[in-house]
Design a protein around this motif. Structure first.
Motif, PDB file in Angstrom:
ATOM      1  N   MET A   7      11.790   9.633  24.615  1.00  8.33           N
ATOM      2  CA  MET A   7      10.942  10.086  23.501  1.00  8.33           C
ATOM      3  C   MET A   7      10.534   8.875  22.678  1.00  8.33           C
ATOM      4  O   MET A   7      11.398   8.088  22.273  1.00  8.33           O
ATOM      5  CB  MET A   7      11.752  11.042  22.627  1.00  8.33           C
ATOM      6  N   THR A   8       9.223   8.710  22.475  1.00  9.85           N
ATOM      7  CA  THR A   8       8.755   7.611  21.612  1.00  9.85           C
ATOM      8  C   THR A   8       8.727   8.152  20.164  1.00  9.85           C
ATOM      9  O   THR A   8       8.983   9.344  19.941  1.00  9.85           O
ATOM     10  CB  THR A   8       7.346   7.160  22.030  1.00  9.85           C
ATOM     11  N   PRO A   9       8.393   7.326  19.179  1.00 18.82           N
ATOM     12  CA  PRO A   9       8.329   7.859  17.806  1.00 18.82           C
ATOM     13  C   PRO A   9       7.230   8.917  17.610  1.00 18.82           C
ATOM     14  O   PRO A   9       7.273   9.685  16.656  1.00 18.82           O
ATOM     15  CB  PRO A   9       8.013   6.613  16.965  1.00 18.82           C
ATOM     16  N   MET A  10       6.251   8.962  18.537  1.00 15.01           N
ATOM     17  CA  MET A  10       5.091   9.835  18.303  1.00 15.01           C
ATOM     18  C   MET A  10       5.429  11.319  18.088  1.00 15.01           C
ATOM     19  O   MET A  10       4.909  11.932  17.151  1.00 15.01           O
ATOM     20  CB  MET A  10       4.074   9.691  19.442  1.00 15.01           C
ATOM     21  N   GLY A  34      -4.952  16.004  17.009  1.00 14.33           N
ATOM     22  CA  GLY A  34      -5.561  15.064  17.955  1.00 14.33           C
ATOM     23  C   GLY A  34      -4.789  13.758  17.921  1.00 14.33           C
ATOM     24  O   GLY A  34      -4.230  13.392  16.888  1.00 14.33           O
ATOM     25  N   PHE A  35      -4.730  13.075  19.048  1.00 17.42           N
ATOM     26  CA  PHE A  35      -4.109  11.736  19.030  1.00 17.42           C
ATOM     27  C   PHE A  35      -4.934  10.795  19.905  1.00 17.42           C
ATOM     28  O   PHE A  35      -5.406  11.155  20.976  1.00 17.42           O
ATOM     29  CB  PHE A  35      -2.630  11.781  19.452  1.00 17.42           C
ATOM     30  N   ALA A  36      -5.141   9.574  19.363  1.00 18.59           N
ATOM     31  CA  ALA A  36      -6.004   8.605  20.045  1.00 18.59           C
ATOM     32  C   ALA A  36      -5.291   8.023  21.244  1.00 18.59           C
ATOM     33  O   ALA A  36      -4.114   7.663  21.163  1.00 18.59           O
ATOM     34  CB  ALA A  36      -6.383   7.501  19.077  1.00 18.59           C
ATOM     35  N   LEU A  68      -1.334  15.181  28.267  1.00 20.03           N
ATOM     36  CA  LEU A  68      -2.725  14.957  27.856  1.00 20.03           C
ATOM     37  C   LEU A  68      -3.100  13.477  27.942  1.00 20.03           C
ATOM     38  O   LEU A  68      -4.215  13.133  28.350  1.00 20.03           O
ATOM     39  CB  LEU A  68      -2.938  15.482  26.427  1.00 20.03           C
ATOM     40  N   ALA A  69      -2.152  12.580  27.585  1.00 20.28           N
ATOM     41  CA  ALA A  69      -2.452  11.143  27.657  1.00 20.28           C
ATOM     42  C   ALA A  69      -2.685  10.750  29.122  1.00 20.28           C
ATOM     43  O   ALA A  69      -3.582   9.959  29.423  1.00 20.28           O
ATOM     44  CB  ALA A  69      -1.311  10.335  27.050  1.00 20.28           C
ATOM     45  N   GLY A  70      -1.893  11.336  30.042  1.00 17.05           N
ATOM     46  CA  GLY A  70      -2.076  11.061  31.470  1.00 17.05           C
ATOM     47  C   GLY A  70      -3.446  11.515  31.938  1.00 17.05           C
ATOM     48  O   GLY A  70      -4.156  10.801  32.651  1.00 17.05           O
ATOM     49  N   LEU A  94      -0.938   2.588  16.922  1.00 18.06           N
ATOM     50  CA  LEU A  94      -0.981   1.261  17.550  1.00 18.06           C
ATOM     51  C   LEU A  94       0.416   0.658  17.537  1.00 18.06           C
ATOM     52  O   LEU A  94       0.594  -0.546  17.670  1.00 18.06           O
ATOM     53  CB  LEU A  94      -1.975   0.362  16.787  1.00 18.06           C
ATOM     54  N   GLY A  95       1.407   1.547  17.368  1.00 19.55           N
ATOM     55  CA  GLY A  95       2.796   1.120  17.213  1.00 19.55           C
ATOM     56  C   GLY A  95       3.335   0.345  18.396  1.00 19.55           C
ATOM     57  O   GLY A  95       4.154  -0.551  18.233  1.00 19.55           O
ATOM     58  N   SER A  96       2.858   0.686  19.599  1.00 21.28           N
ATOM     59  CA  SER A  96       3.372  -0.030  20.769  1.00 21.28           C
ATOM     60  C   SER A  96       2.632  -1.346  20.975  1.00 21.28           C
ATOM     61  O   SER A  96       3.012  -2.136  21.828  1.00 21.28           O
ATOM     62  CB  SER A  96       3.225   0.847  22.017  1.00 21.28           C
ATOM     63  N   LYS A 108       3.201  -0.961  14.015  1.00 26.25           N
ATOM     64  CA  LYS A 108       4.499  -1.242  14.662  1.00 26.25           C
ATOM     65  C   LYS A 108       5.628  -1.309  13.638  1.00 26.25           C
ATOM     66  O   LYS A 108       5.524  -2.013  12.620  1.00 26.25           O
ATOM     67  CB  LYS A 108       4.396  -2.583  15.389  1.00 26.25           C
ATOM     68  N   ALA A 109       6.689  -0.588  13.934  1.00 27.60           N
ATOM     69  CA  ALA A 109       7.851  -0.612  13.038  1.00 27.60           C
ATOM     70  C   ALA A 109       8.543  -1.967  13.152  1.00 27.60           C
ATOM     71  O   ALA A 109       8.579  -2.571  14.225  1.00 27.60           O
ATOM     72  CB  ALA A 109       8.824   0.502  13.429  1.00 27.60           C
ATOM     73  N   SER A 110       9.074  -2.445  12.034  1.00 26.71           N
ATOM     74  CA  SER A 110       9.816  -3.711  12.084  1.00 26.71           C
ATOM     75  C   SER A 110      10.965  -3.663  11.081  1.00 26.71           C
ATOM     76  O   SER A 110      10.928  -2.895  10.103  1.00 26.71           O
ATOM     77  CB  SER A 110       8.887  -4.889  11.784  1.00 26.71           C
TER      78      SER A 110
HETATM   79  N1  COA Z   1       6.769   0.977  16.344  1.00 28.67           N
HETATM   80  C1  COA Z   1       7.525   0.356  17.249  1.00 28.67           C
HETATM   81  N2  COA Z   1       7.556   0.723  18.540  1.00 28.67           N
HETATM   82  C2  COA Z   1       6.781   1.743  18.923  1.00 28.67           C
HETATM   83  C3  COA Z   1       5.974   2.428  18.025  1.00 28.67           C
HETATM   84  C4  COA Z   1       5.983   2.010  16.677  1.00 28.67           C
HETATM   85  N3  COA Z   1       5.228   2.611  15.769  1.00 28.67           N
HETATM   86  N4  COA Z   1       5.313   3.376  18.688  1.00 28.67           N
HETATM   87  C5  COA Z   1       5.678   3.305  19.959  1.00 28.67           C
HETATM   88  N5  COA Z   1       6.587   2.312  20.116  1.00 28.67           N
HETATM   89  C6  COA Z   1       7.263   1.926  21.339  1.00 28.67           C
HETATM   90  C7  COA Z   1       7.750   3.147  22.051  1.00 28.67           C
HETATM   91  O1  COA Z   1       8.973   3.594  21.556  1.00 28.67           O
HETATM   92  C8  COA Z   1       7.853   2.630  23.459  1.00 28.67           C
HETATM   93  O2  COA Z   1       9.011   1.860  23.594  1.00 28.67           O
HETATM   94  P1  COA Z   1      10.329   2.441  24.292  1.00 28.67           P
HETATM   95  O3  COA Z   1       9.919   2.759  25.686  1.00 28.67           O
HETATM   96  O4  COA Z   1      11.286   1.351  24.172  1.00 28.67           O
HETATM   97  O5  COA Z   1      10.720   3.649  23.549  1.00 28.67           O
HETATM   98  C9  COA Z   1       6.688   1.653  23.549  1.00 28.67           C
HETATM   99  O6  COA Z   1       6.313   1.344  22.208  1.00 28.67           O
HETATM  100  C10 COA Z   1       5.479   2.205  24.263  1.00 28.67           C
HETATM  101  O7  COA Z   1       5.091   3.443  23.707  1.00 28.67           O
HETATM  102  P2  COA Z   1       3.867   4.262  24.369  1.00 28.67           P
HETATM  103  O8  COA Z   1       4.172   4.432  25.815  1.00 28.67           O
HETATM  104  O9  COA Z   1       2.599   3.595  24.034  1.00 28.67           O
HETATM  105  O10 COA Z   1       3.947   5.695  23.732  1.00 28.67           O
HETATM  106  P3  COA Z   1       3.502   6.230  22.296  1.00 28.67           P
HETATM  107  O11 COA Z   1       4.058   7.588  22.236  1.00 28.67           O
HETATM  108  O12 COA Z   1       3.840   5.330  21.201  1.00 28.67           O
HETATM  109  O13 COA Z   1       1.910   6.285  22.356  1.00 28.67           O
HETATM  110  C11 COA Z   1      -0.281   6.842  23.020  1.00 28.67           C
HETATM  111  C12 COA Z   1       1.210   7.094  23.243  1.00 28.67           C
HETATM  112  C13 COA Z   1      -1.048   7.701  23.987  1.00 28.67           C
HETATM  113  C14 COA Z   1      -0.646   7.207  21.610  1.00 28.67           C
HETATM  114  C15 COA Z   1      -0.562   5.347  23.268  1.00 28.67           C
HETATM  115  O14 COA Z   1      -0.289   5.053  24.622  1.00 28.67           O
HETATM  116  C16 COA Z   1      -1.956   4.878  22.946  1.00 28.67           C
HETATM  117  O15 COA Z   1      -2.895   5.032  23.733  1.00 28.67           O
HETATM  118  N6  COA Z   1      -2.137   4.231  21.770  1.00 28.67           N
HETATM  119  C17 COA Z   1      -3.403   3.599  21.386  1.00 28.67           C
HETATM  120  C18 COA Z   1      -4.180   4.413  20.386  1.00 28.67           C
HETATM  121  C19 COA Z   1      -5.347   3.612  19.903  1.00 28.67           C
HETATM  122  O16 COA Z   1      -5.964   2.831  20.612  1.00 28.67           O
HETATM  123  N7  COA Z   1      -5.693   3.765  18.644  1.00 28.67           N
HETATM  124  C20 COA Z   1      -6.667   2.946  18.035  1.00 28.67           C
HETATM  125  C21 COA Z   1      -7.714   3.751  17.451  1.00 28.67           C
HETATM  126  S1  COA Z   1      -8.680   2.824  16.355  1.00 28.67           S
END
Ligand code: COA
Length: 532
Positions: free
Chosen positions: A359-362, A399-401, A431-433, A455-457, A479-481
């Motif tokens: 589970m990611t933070p999302m 909705g999620f980007a 849905l992301a897939g 944009l956390g990842s 991104k969390a820090s």
């Molecule tokens: N802070 C720190 N780490 C984070 C985080 C945050 N806010 N959000 C996610 N992560 C970590 C996750 O925990 C994961 O690490 P883990 O495997 O060690 O747990 C890693 O980053 C990858 O996460 P991801 O696979 O990207 O999943 P997600 O649930 O965070 O995001 C989407 C899913 C679909 C939202 C993402 O893939 C995406 O496409 N983001 C881009 C959206 C975008 O372009 N927005 C811009 C619009 S202007």
């Protein structure tokens, strides 16, 4: 180099020259429009058969254009007289009927006479086969007028709207976006309301079978419509202008529905577009033209400064760009920043992960948002069309980007407020897939109440997302820090999640925005509260 006389090709009949698109000295490319000819059936642009410099114009406005009559002299590296090819019908734009326009509609196939009953509408002669559907302009249950657009097709040459042959109600839709259609393929079934003067025998047949077939009138080449645009709005504003005028309008970002054409039967001419742009630049636009009078960005020849490589944006990126531009220009944006202490949430998440639950933070962020939206419904709302009332939604779709190689997509999790964390994670992954594989249906990208862009990842400390109108707010997640946080006695290392809430200041006031982000921060800071 020699002068070549370019002659009028077969136009399917004589027509009046209503516009001359070139001047002496112009350097033109193959396919550039030379002139516009209007017959009683259609207006057609006559394209240049090849590139050259115009040395003489051999016609004047109001002349009758007949096959073989000379149009212009073109200085080219070749020689001898040429008849303009390709056939103008291919690039011709049938006149869109205007109120009071007596000219017959550009119908290539006649709808079967019908009284009320169910009619299958099929694809008319579109000049090509297997043309993809890029938009469906109607929904089951819609009441539509004759000539309202049913679907939009896009070939590599043109974008075409297929208008309805009847007034009626849509009963079922046979096609989907992405389907490839050819002449005769069924589009939809509609219950017609207009009883036409059909012979009695035919009426009996129609009524007993309660079904007939009609081919839609010939499609109209159109300006590429922005995604998610209200089809009613677009249908109600048909534009009477040729492809060259539409091209110029696109280049200048002019909305042709705002213009009143000065040509025959209200046709919009190049001059009308130029005057409109000049008025906008000089600030003399009248109340009827509306808009913000934004000066156009001047075109720059980048090749003057070094080698370049121009790559066309795919359609999805273009549509996305239009949506973002529209929202940016229409919505007074303000962004409220906040941080959430997710140290405990992260510990819980990691513990889950160790037990095999990825589970990611999302999902936590989505859950926190649905809870905040239920407590502060002004964020689960939209302005109505006239921006003088708020429409509160009693559902909560999020909705999620998703960043994909083809551009940004925003799938929608329906009834996210009714889902648990694992269900949210699974739905998001599904849905992301689909987004990555270009398999999202239009329905899966519609109806969101609120959007989250994470944009956390990737990285970054904060950003200002653009509100996904007609929603009134969007949450950006960075991104969390680990940061030192003062606990009253000492600094403690805490995992801090940056949140950026952009909102439509017409619908939401600043204090509420700060309350909303404070609430979110509290919910994420103590995830036990999400269970309450
Ligand atoms: N802070 C720190 N780490 C984070 C985080 C945050 N806010 N959000 C996610 N992560 C970590 C996750 O925990 C994961 O690490 P883990 O495997 O060690 O747990 C890693 O980053 C990858 O996460 P991801 O696979 O990207 O999943 P997600 O649930 O965070 O995001 C989407 C899913 C679909 C939202 C993402 O893939 C995406 O496409 N983001 C881009 C959206 C975008 O372009 N927005 C811009 C619009 S202007």
């Amino acid at each position: 180099m020699s002068d070549e006389i370019i002659k009028v090709p077969d136009l399917g009949g004589d027509g009046e020259i209503i516009e001359i698109c070139v001047s002496v000295g112009d350097q033109i490319e193959a396919e550039d429009s030379i002139m516009v000819v209007e017959s009683d059936k259609a207006s057609m642009e006559v394209p240049a058969p090849h590139a050259g410099t115009v040395t003489e114009i051999l016609v004047k406005l109001g002349d009758t254009a007949s096959e073989g009559s000379p149009m212009i002299k073109l200085s080219t590296s070749g020689g001898e007289s040429t008849t303009a090819e390709p056939e103008p019908e291919k690039s011709a734009e049938p006149s869109a009927p205007e109120p009071g326009d007596e000219s017959p509609a550009p119908v290539t196939a006649t709808p079967a006479p019908t009284t009320s009953g169910v009619t299958t509408v099929s694809v008319p002669d579109i000049g090509s086969e297997d043309v993809p559907v890029i938009e469906i302009c109607v929904a089951v249950g819609d009441s539509i007028d004759e000539e309202d657009s049913l679907i939009v097709l896009e070939s590599d040459k043109a974008t075409m709207e297929v208008p309805s042959p009847h007034k009626g109600t849509i009963k079922s839709i046979t096609v989907s976006v992405g389907d490839k259609l050819s002449m005769g393929d069924p589009i939809l079934e509609m219950e017609t309301e207009t009883a036409q003067a059909a012979p009695a025998a035919e009426q009996a047949v129609t009524e007993s079978a309660a079904e007939s077939a009609a081919t839609a009138p010939a499609p109209t080449p159109v300006e590429t419509p922005p995604a998610q645009e209200d089809h009613k709005t677009r249908n109600n504003k048909r534009v009477h202008a040729g492809p060259a005028v539409r091209r110029i309008a696109r280049e200048f970002g002019v909305d042709l529905t705002l213009l009143k054409g000065s040509g025959p039967r209200g046709r919009i001419l190049k001059d009308d577009v130029q005057t409109f742009v000049k008025d906008r630049l000089s600030g003399t636009a009248t109340a009827t033209t509306g808009g913000a009078g934004i000066p156009a960005v001047p075109a720059v020849d980048f090749a003057k400064f070094g080698p370049i490589n121009e790559v066309p944006m795919n359609r999805m990126r273009q549509l996305g760009a239009t949506n973002l531009h529209r929202s940016w220009l229409n919505v007074p944006h303000v962004t409220q920043f906040e941080e959430a202490d997710i140290t405990e949430m992260e510990a819980f998440r990691k513990a889950q992960k160790e037990q095999g639950v990825k589970m990611t933070p999302m999902p936590f962020i989505i859950k926190a948002c649905t809870t905040a939206l239920s407590r502060m419904p002004q964020f689960n709302a939209s302005l109505n069309a006239t921006a003088d009332a708020l429409v509160y939604k009693e559902y909560c779709h999020i909705g999620f980007a998703v960043d994909t190689p083809n551009g940004l997509l925003v799938p929608v999790i329906r009834d996210a407020d009714k889902m648990g964390l694992q269900e949210l994670g699974a739905e998001m992954a599904k849905l992301a897939g689909k987004a990555q594989e270009k398999k999202l249906s239009p329905a899966e990208m519609q109806g969101a109440c609120f959007t989250i862009s994470s944009l956390g990842s990737v990285g970054g400390t904060a950003f200002t997302p653009i509100v996904n109108t007609p929603e009134v707010a969007i949450l950006g997640v960075s991104k969390a820090s680990i940061k030192p946080v003062w606990d009253g006695n000492a600094f403690q290392p805490r995992l801090m999640l940056p949140l950026s809430l952009s909102y439509d200041h017409r619908a939401v006031n600043g204090a509420d925005a700060a309350r909303f982000t404070t609430l979110l921060s509290g919910l994420l800071g103590d995830i036990r509260t999400l269970l309450l």
